[in-house]
Scaffold this motif. Sequence first.
Motif, PDB file in Angstrom:
ATOM      1  N   VAL A 253      48.497  54.802  27.216  1.00 10.81           N
ATOM      2  CA  VAL A 253      47.524  54.221  26.280  1.00 10.81           C
ATOM      3  C   VAL A 253      47.795  52.727  26.157  1.00 10.81           C
ATOM      4  O   VAL A 253      46.873  51.908  26.236  1.00 10.81           O
TER       5      VAL A 253
ATOM      6  N   GLU B 246      39.224  65.294  29.867  1.00 11.18           N
ATOM      7  CA  GLU B 246      39.847  65.059  28.566  1.00 11.18           C
ATOM      8  C   GLU B 246      40.613  66.294  28.086  1.00 11.18           C
ATOM      9  O   GLU B 246      40.077  67.401  28.098  1.00 11.18           O
TER      10      GLU B 246
ATOM     11  N   SER C 201      42.630  56.665  27.264  1.00 13.85           N
ATOM     12  CA  SER C 201      42.189  56.460  25.886  1.00 13.85           C
ATOM     13  C   SER C 201      42.555  57.696  25.077  1.00 13.85           C
ATOM     14  O   SER C 201      42.807  58.769  25.631  1.00 13.85           O
ATOM     15  N   ARG C 202      42.549  57.507  23.763  1.00 15.96           N
ATOM     16  CA  ARG C 202      42.898  58.596  22.855  1.00 15.96           C
ATOM     17  C   ARG C 202      41.863  58.625  21.743  1.00 15.96           C
ATOM     18  O   ARG C 202      41.486  57.583  21.210  1.00 15.96           O
ATOM     19  N   ARG C 203      41.400  59.825  21.422  1.00 18.17           N
ATOM     20  CA  ARG C 203      40.475  59.955  20.289  1.00 18.17           C
ATOM     21  C   ARG C 203      40.893  61.157  19.454  1.00 18.17           C
ATOM     22  O   ARG C 203      41.394  62.154  19.980  1.00 18.17           O
TER      23      ARG C 203
ATOM     24  N   ILE D 274      41.025  56.393  31.755  1.00 15.41           N
ATOM     25  CA  ILE D 274      40.103  55.262  31.821  1.00 15.41           C
ATOM     26  C   ILE D 274      40.157  54.682  33.238  1.00 15.41           C
ATOM     27  O   ILE D 274      39.133  54.397  33.843  1.00 15.41           O
TER      28      ILE D 274
ATOM     29  N   GLY E 286      46.631  50.750  28.974  1.00 14.39           N
ATOM     30  CA  GLY E 286      45.183  50.752  29.120  1.00 14.39           C
ATOM     31  C   GLY E 286      44.660  51.695  30.182  1.00 14.39           C
ATOM     32  O   GLY E 286      43.486  51.605  30.569  1.00 14.39           O
TER      33      GLY E 286
ATOM     34  N   TYR F 107      43.109  63.054  25.098  1.00 17.07           N
ATOM     35  CA  TYR F 107      43.394  61.948  25.998  1.00 17.07           C
ATOM     36  C   TYR F 107      42.495  62.034  27.220  1.00 17.07           C
ATOM     37  O   TYR F 107      42.225  63.132  27.719  1.00 17.07           O
ATOM     38  N   LYS F 108      42.056  60.866  27.670  1.00 21.56           N
ATOM     39  CA  LYS F 108      41.116  60.799  28.795  1.00 21.56           C
ATOM     40  C   LYS F 108      41.491  59.607  29.675  1.00 21.56           C
ATOM     41  O   LYS F 108      41.838  58.529  29.168  1.00 21.56           O
TER      42      LYS F 108
END
Length: 120
Positions: free
Chosen positions: A47, A20, A53-55, A66, A50, A63-64
Amino acid sequence: MSRFTPGELAVMQILWEQGELKPSELQEHFPEPIKNPALRSYLAILVEKGHISRRKVGKAYYYKAITRRKAAFRSTIRQIVDAYCEGSARKLILDLIRAEKLSQDELLELKRLADDPQQK
């Protein structure tokens, strides 16, 4: 699974290897200089597709990946087999062996690996 553009793949490779990251950290690892808007465009597309992912943490987004590297690889190989090898994995392997001009020792090693039920 959709194919990655070269820029998307570069982002995915960084996230697969580094985990991440914030966009500024991604930018530092990018293989060639990239402007922030271009990088953010890749991130938004990935994103939306798919694949990542973003947090939000404070004011920063992280960003990580998936989509796993192995799943993306298998999907890409399947697309190559279907598009260029008439759906035959055997044809792909034979084409690779011929193109790489493997030595007798390398061919024997491949045979040993293919015959070993413990290999995955």
